[in-house]
Design an enzyme around this catalytic site. Sequence first.
Site, PDB file in Angstrom:
ATOM      1  CE  LYS A 260      -2.201   2.760   2.930  1.00  0.00           C
ATOM      2  NZ  LYS A 260      -2.029   3.899   2.152  1.00  0.00           N
TER       3      LYS A 260
ATOM      4  CD  GLU B 176      12.230   4.277   8.941  1.00  0.00           C
ATOM      5  OE1 GLU B 176      12.074   5.363   9.781  1.00  0.00           O
ATOM      6  OE2 GLU B 176      12.471   4.203   7.891  1.00  0.00           O
TER       7      GLU B 176
ATOM      8  CD  GLU C 280       9.145  12.556  12.625  1.00  0.00           C
ATOM      9  OE1 GLU C 280      10.092  12.067  11.853  1.00  0.00           O
ATOM     10  OE2 GLU C 280       8.055  11.831  13.010  1.00  0.00           O
TER      11      GLU C 280
ATOM     12  CB  CYS D  79      12.258   8.828   9.471  1.00  0.00           C
ATOM     13  SG  CYS D  79      10.692   8.300   8.781  1.00  0.00           S
TER      14      CYS D  79
END
Length: 512
Positions: A189, A265, A403, A299
């Site tokens: 996906k 992750e 973040e 990330c």
Amino acid sequence: MSITIKSPSGREIKFSTGLFINNEFRPSKSNNVLTTPNPATGEDLATVSAATAEDVDDAVQAARRAFVTTWGKKSTPSQRSAALHKWADLIQENIDTLAELESLDNGKPVWMARDIDIVDSIDCLRYYAGLADKIEGRTIEQEEGRKIAFTRPEPIGVCGQIIPWNYPIQMFAWKVGAALAAGNTIIMKPAEQTPLSALVLAELSIKAGFPPGVINIVNGLGSVAGRAISSHMDIDKIAFTGSTITGRSIMESAAKSNLKKVTLELGGKSPVVVFENADIDQAVNWVSQGILFNHGQDCCAGSRLFLQESIKEEFLSKLKKNFESHVIGDPFDIKTYQGPQVSKQQQEKILSYIKSGIEQGATLLTGGEARIAHLSSKFKNGFYTPPTIFTDCKPGMKIVDEEIFGPVLTVQTFETEEEAIEKANNTPYGLGAGVFSQNASQCMRMVHALCAGTVWCNQYVALSNAVPFGGMKQSGFGRELGIEGLKEYTQTKSVHWNYGEKADWPVDGTSN
């Protein structure tokens, strides 16, 4: 079920827009669709089919058949290797088309998509093609002449893979390379913001010789298709890259369904520590790249900079000039380093963080609307944000603790190595970290002390397909890339073999 997009270069890019199930493109059974914009202009780019839970179930059934009949149970390592190599060759042949489509859908410069993301993706597929016939077990001696034991690494089965929007092709390759080399079948996906390049990769997979059902692509919303994948009772493993919040939800769904294996992750708030003995110019260049590469949408972006107090003024002066030298603008211009953020939502999120930094007392060293005011009228509605540096930062500020996933750098200072370690580790995340020092012993002490899955010394964000990558703490678990990434897609079967004439002990109540 196809569309043709004309890119700014004049290239016509034609691809199918349906779900890719069992080597065929088809519409969603509910005729659901999603529309993806061009981030550089804000205009609609393409509309593709959006999967429902029923469509996901069809893809899982196709993947299960392929696993049992043609791939996991029947293919040889050399066959899997050949298909991966052929796929890599076809991607190479279509690299310019894929790079332009990736730029149109994601916003990154065409040169970056072509020369970095796609080149790395091709190498990743070839790396795992080379490992396909090197999956080995071991023999464990038990009793000479009578009994032996050995292990067999076997594919896990049907794997659901959910990838993010920041590196659509590269994350695709990271996921499928290891999974297919080990003999698994997949339901992929892509992110709903960047669904297009996966459809071209699907067409090329047919030409590469993958049997029907081995690779299935189900574009759609995370709340629908993603949830259906993570909770499906006949999917054996989930691999997810994305936010920590979504990772928790996926892990919960996997546990409540069939206890499928999960690798995650997730997010990061990575520290970069620069000591006074560092090569300042070298460190400035890497620090800048560590937060500005891919528009800060990474990330492991080095978003928290820690400078030894004695070099603060010199370093920040050079860093400000470096930030302001990067060209922001047209992704099809070879001079552009930073294009738009991937979506309006992401742009607004980053701008809200910049506003909060000012409100909470941080000092804005560079950034702000003036930095992108020069954009031509063609890009005025694009999702651009300014490369930004905040100094005088401290824990408790949103820009320091959370973040941002954009080109925003926060700066703090330290006096001693011990203070640097304490400040760098003051985060719930643990994906990456950087150290700049010309003292080898100091570098090694920092490598041991920093809580991160990857530590870079005198460089940053440099990756290798042969080196494992993944996080600690709330940045997730499991590894991608390297041999470790391949092992995440295998399970160990132990075999005890008694080949002597007699059993080791009575099994029927009588003595031997």
